[in-house]
Design an enzyme around this catalytic site. Structure first.
Site, PDB file in Angstrom:
ATOM      1  N   ASP A 118     -17.271-128.108  29.669  1.00 11.47           N
ATOM      2  CA  ASP A 118     -18.085-127.542  30.738  1.00 11.47           C
ATOM      3  C   ASP A 118     -17.373-127.794  32.072  1.00 11.47           C
ATOM      4  O   ASP A 118     -16.402-128.550  32.131  1.00 11.47           O
ATOM      5  CB  ASP A 118     -19.461-128.227  30.713  1.00 11.47           C
ATOM      6  CG  ASP A 118     -20.522-127.469  31.495  1.00 11.47           C
ATOM      7  OD1 ASP A 118     -20.258-126.333  31.920  1.00 11.47           O
ATOM      8  OD2 ASP A 118     -21.619-128.017  31.671  1.00 11.47           O
ATOM      9  N   GLU A 122     -14.070-124.503  35.506  1.00 15.88           N
ATOM     10  CA  GLU A 122     -13.579-123.349  36.275  1.00 15.88           C
ATOM     11  C   GLU A 122     -12.344-123.674  37.136  1.00 15.88           C
ATOM     12  O   GLU A 122     -11.549-122.750  37.327  1.00 15.88           O
ATOM     13  CB  GLU A 122     -14.691-122.773  37.168  1.00 15.88           C
ATOM     14  CG  GLU A 122     -15.807-122.097  36.416  1.00 15.88           C
ATOM     15  CD  GLU A 122     -16.670-123.045  35.598  1.00 15.88           C
ATOM     16  OE1 GLU A 122     -17.158-122.631  34.534  1.00 15.88           O
ATOM     17  OE2 GLU A 122     -16.842-124.207  36.019  1.00 15.88           O
ATOM     18  N   ASP A 160     -24.736-120.767  32.999  1.00 11.84           N
ATOM     19  CA  ASP A 160     -26.089-121.198  33.381  1.00 11.84           C
ATOM     20  C   ASP A 160     -26.966-120.012  33.761  1.00 11.84           C
ATOM     21  O   ASP A 160     -27.125-119.681  34.941  1.00 11.84           O
ATOM     22  CB  ASP A 160     -26.004-122.192  34.541  1.00 11.84           C
ATOM     23  CG  ASP A 160     -25.283-123.476  34.138  1.00 11.84           C
ATOM     24  OD1 ASP A 160     -25.244-123.761  32.924  1.00 11.84           O
ATOM     25  OD2 ASP A 160     -24.779-124.178  35.020  1.00 11.84           O
TER      26      ASP A 160
END
Length: 798
Positions: A406, A409, A484
């Site tokens: 997670d 990015e 999300d």
């Protein structure tokens, strides 16, 4: 990009006339008077690569996206020229390269029809601020042209009239039209006049795509640095374009079968007693589930590769107890490593100088869940090797079976842009660069290192990794989810579109947070979302937990029963899903097909986005609105059976379909043979003694397949697999099923229960391998029969 046509030429530079040309086997070199070079590589008859430089020489040719096993080679290559152009001809394409300005036109060799042509073609603008060039390419859009792809964009399935940005971004609670979001997949397909082509702009800088948004008849793409380097793929079928791109960028190996089961996740299940409470409830209520996830709270102060002594005092014992009950444990691992000299992972990374640095030398410091962190430079091979080694304890010692990457990015809190600043430096596998180039591949390289760690320490079993951020080619290493999302009806529709778009972009192993991550669904929304989610390759409920519980039993008994019913359908369809994954892994065929991918010749499909095909023979249409008793949907051309009523419907038209809350529109292609397992609570719970084959009559021919192996491990790569090819032929008074088997795997079952649907005649006799059998011997009843051996020919005669 410039905002209107008149300004188009201001600040832009263009190639001038070609002054030299050279051929080097499959690479053609063109040079212009103003020092622009074009390198055209013929990879395959239908795949061309165009690479430009404006400074007279090319940099090192390196890409994280390209699979080293990608197909190469062509049947025909011929170069000729006339006064105005060079003509490159393969067995599929003709490419004209104009001598005055390097512009290109590409035609279908069969009928000489235009597929794609440059408008301004390649041009560039020097960027004194960023350094280097802003590289640009513009194409003329053809009449009626549609565009698809670009990964996880939460937009209409057809991209025409829109503009997009590719910059991996932590987009908490994103909405419809949010851009950019988590992934950067710079590949799209165009479709006009019944023919499809694709373009993959392999540039990891911040890239932009304009599909007739700025100017009605122009499609363009550009990047804030790097090369104009793109691949052109020709179909003419869209599925062939997608498979060619997927071949170039790669597919994953087969996952363990349990990874295709149902997964349960929440931020966060802790302590151990809560985890056990959840898993016990699944078994008590007989709701199938194969994986339980631990979010960041399982760690000691959010330090990766640690366990909270308070919440999980003996993780090895707990993981084993969960495994004994059929649950695989999946844990989250983020890239941020807490700055803490008492923390071994940080200390080792610091000593070995493995963390990303700013341009002037200090380490890149950013706040994430643990507080202030440093971040590994996953673009260095030795750092990936180190990171892979960190999984030894989690996987080999404790027994964790999957890892969830997670925040990669990479996401950073409390800073503008929510990520690294552009002056962060990366090794980029020996091609040093700034973060502007490495940003979009950071998550991919983290997932790659994680995958190799799991592969090493979970051997001889197969690894399972899930990532949030991705660039083209990430699908080789990992599954993904859409990030999300929000518990809303709009997001249910967005999840459907994103899964279809990712499959069209080479990344099939994807799913959404079922029920929505942010906020709280009501029971109806959760039930409708489960109905969709069980037909996505990756199937996981996940929620932020802020607003209450989101387990299958968190609503009332009616909802719990509906959720169980659909998860059971998924478990019955595991052999179908696994076979679909086999074709994705081996043949690059997307696991989900938007209707346009399934039947591009039917123009009605070009803007449809709710309906999709799971595999090749199951049509799905989720219910997107509350209080619905049904919906209008488009049935593609051909004949389809309503899964619930077995009614046969002629496609090629929109129709109303009833769907109370416990029903979602599902249709089966006529002639299909759908393999089904008995319902089990987790993969491997029961010893298979029988497999069902649901046979849907067709007056005509249809092929189906069933792929099986040991469901884990690598014996399948040595030929120990079973691939049954079913050939069905039906007419007014007979149905024949021929089976051809490949592979050396012996299935654990010997019985086939064959369920016949839609027979237009009453069964009078049955032949197995050309021998008459009595109806009693095969337990013939209600158009079902049982064959107690593998057979090669079954005849049902009226």
């Amino acid at each position: 990009m410039i905002l209107n046509t008149e300004l188009e030429y201001k600040g832009n530079q263009f190639p001038s006339n070609i002054i030299s040309y050279k051929k080097d086997v499959d690479v053609l070199h063109f040079s212009t008077a103003n020092n622009v070079k074009l390198r055209l590589t013929v990879l395959r008859d239908s795949v061309l690569r165009f690479r430009y430089t404006t400074v007279g020489k090319f940099t090192n040719d390196f890409s994280y996206a390209i699979d080293e096993n990608a197909s190469r080679g062509y049947n025909h290559l011929e170069i000729s020229e006339d006064t105005e152009k060079y003509i490159v001809t393969t067995s599929k394409l003709i490419c004209h390269i104009y001598k005055t300005d390097l512009r290109k036109s590409i035609y279908d060799v069969k009928d000489n029809s235009l597929i794609c042509e440059d408008e301004l073609g390649f041009h560039w603008e020097e960027s004194y601020e960023l350094g280097g060039d802003i590289v640009k390419m513009s194409k003329a859009s053809q009449n009626g042209e549609s565009f698809y792809g670009l990964g996880d964009k939460p937009e209409h399935i057809n991209l025409k009239g829109k503009r997009f940005e590719n910059w991996a971004t932590d987009s908490y609670a994103f909405g419809k039209n949010t851009d950019p979001i988590y992934k950067a997949i710079p590949f799209y397909t165009g479709l006009h006049n019944g023919k499809s082509y694709g373009i993959f702009f392999d540039n990891t800088f911040r890239t932009y795509f304009d599909f007739c948004h700025e100017r009605r008849n122009v499609t363009s793409f550009w990047a804030q640095g790097g090369e104009m380097n793109y691949y052109f793929f020709y179909g003419p079928k869209m599925q062939d374009v997608v498979t060619s791109y997927t071949d170039l960028t790669g597919t994953p190996e087969l996952p363990p079968l349990w990874a295709l089961g149902y997964h349960q996740c929440k931020w966060s299940y802790y302590p151990e007693s809560k985890v056990k409470e959840i898993t016990d409830k699944f078994r008590e209520l007989k709701i199938p589930c194969d994986a339980i996830y631990l979010d960041i709270d399982y760690m000691e102060g959010f330090r990766c590769f640690t366990w909270s002594k308070e919440y999980f005092p003996d993780p090895k014992r707990m993981v084993k107890e969960l495994a004994d009950d059929g649950f695989k444990t999946v844990v989250i691992i983020d890239p941020g490593i807490k700055i803490d000299m008492e923390y071994d992972v940080f200390k080792e990374g610091l000593e070995k100088d493995y963390f990303c640095k700013r341009a002037d030398g200090p380490y890149m410091k950013g706040k994430v869940w643990p507080g202030e962190c440093y971040f590994p430079d996953f673009t260095r091979p030795e750092v990936r090797e180190w990171w892979a080694g960190l999984f030894k304890e989690l996987i080999e010692d404790i027994g964790v079976k999957g890892v969830w990457n997670d925040m990669n990015e990479p996401a950073v809190m409390d800073v503008p842009g929510k990520s690294f600043p552009p002056d962060v430096r990366h090794d980029y596998d020996g091609n040093p660069c700034s973060h502007q180039k490495a940003h979009n591949i950071y998550g991919m390289q983290m997932a790659r290192a994680t995958y190799h760690g799991l592969k090493r320490f979970n051997y001889p079993k197969r690894p399972f990794v899930i990532t949030r951020s991705a660039y083209s080619g990430t699908q080789r290493y990992t599954s993904t989810w859409m990030g999300d999302n929000v518990a809303s009806w709009e997001h249910l529709q967005i999840a459907n579109i994103q899964a279809q778009r990712l499959a069209m972009s080479g990344f099939s192993f994807a799913g959404s947070d079922i029920g929505g991550f942010a906020e709280q669904p009501n029971g109806e929304l959760y039930a409708r979302w489960i109905q969709l989610g069980v037909f996505h390759p990756f199937c996981r409920t996940h929620s932020s937990g802020d607003h209450g519980e989101q387990e299958p039993w968190a609503f009332d008994r009616e909802i719990t029963n509906i959720v169980r019913k659909f998860i059971e359908i998924r478990y019955q369809l595991l052999p179908y899903l696994y076979t679909t994954f086999y074709h994705y892994s081996q043949d690059n065929i997307p696991m989900l097909k938007s209707l346009v991918l399934f039947d591009q010749e039917d123009v009605q499909t070009h803007y449809r986005m709710d309906e999709f095909i799971c595999g090749n023979q199951i049509l799905i249409c989720p219910i997107n609105e509350p209080n619905s008793k049904g919906r209008r949907m488009y049935i593609p051309r051909g004949e389809w059976y309503n899964y619930w009523t077995n009614e046969l419907i002629e496609g090629g038209k929109e129709t109303w379909v009833d769907a109370d809350l416990d029903i979602m529109p599902i249709f089966i292609k006529s002639g299909a043979i759908i393999p089904k397992y008995p319902i089990q609570q987790y993969v491997g719970e029961i010893q298979m003694e029988q497999i069902d084959l649901d046979v849907y009559y067709k007056n005509g021919k249809e092929d189906s397949e069933l792929y099986e192996d040991a469901n884990d491990g690598y014996d399948y790569t040595k030929g120990r697999y079973s691939l049954l090819k079913f050939n069905l032929v039906g007419n007014e008074d007979k149905l024949i099923i021929r089976i051809h088997k490949r592979g050396q795997y012996i299935t654990p079952y010997s019985n086939f229960k064959i369920n016949l649907f839609g027979l237009p005649f009453e069964v009078k006799s049955i032949k197995v391998d050309n021998e008459d059998v009595s109806l009693e011997d095969v337990n013939f009843k209600d158009n079902s029969l049982i064959v107690t051996k593998e057979f090669t020919n079954l005849q049902i005669i009226g």
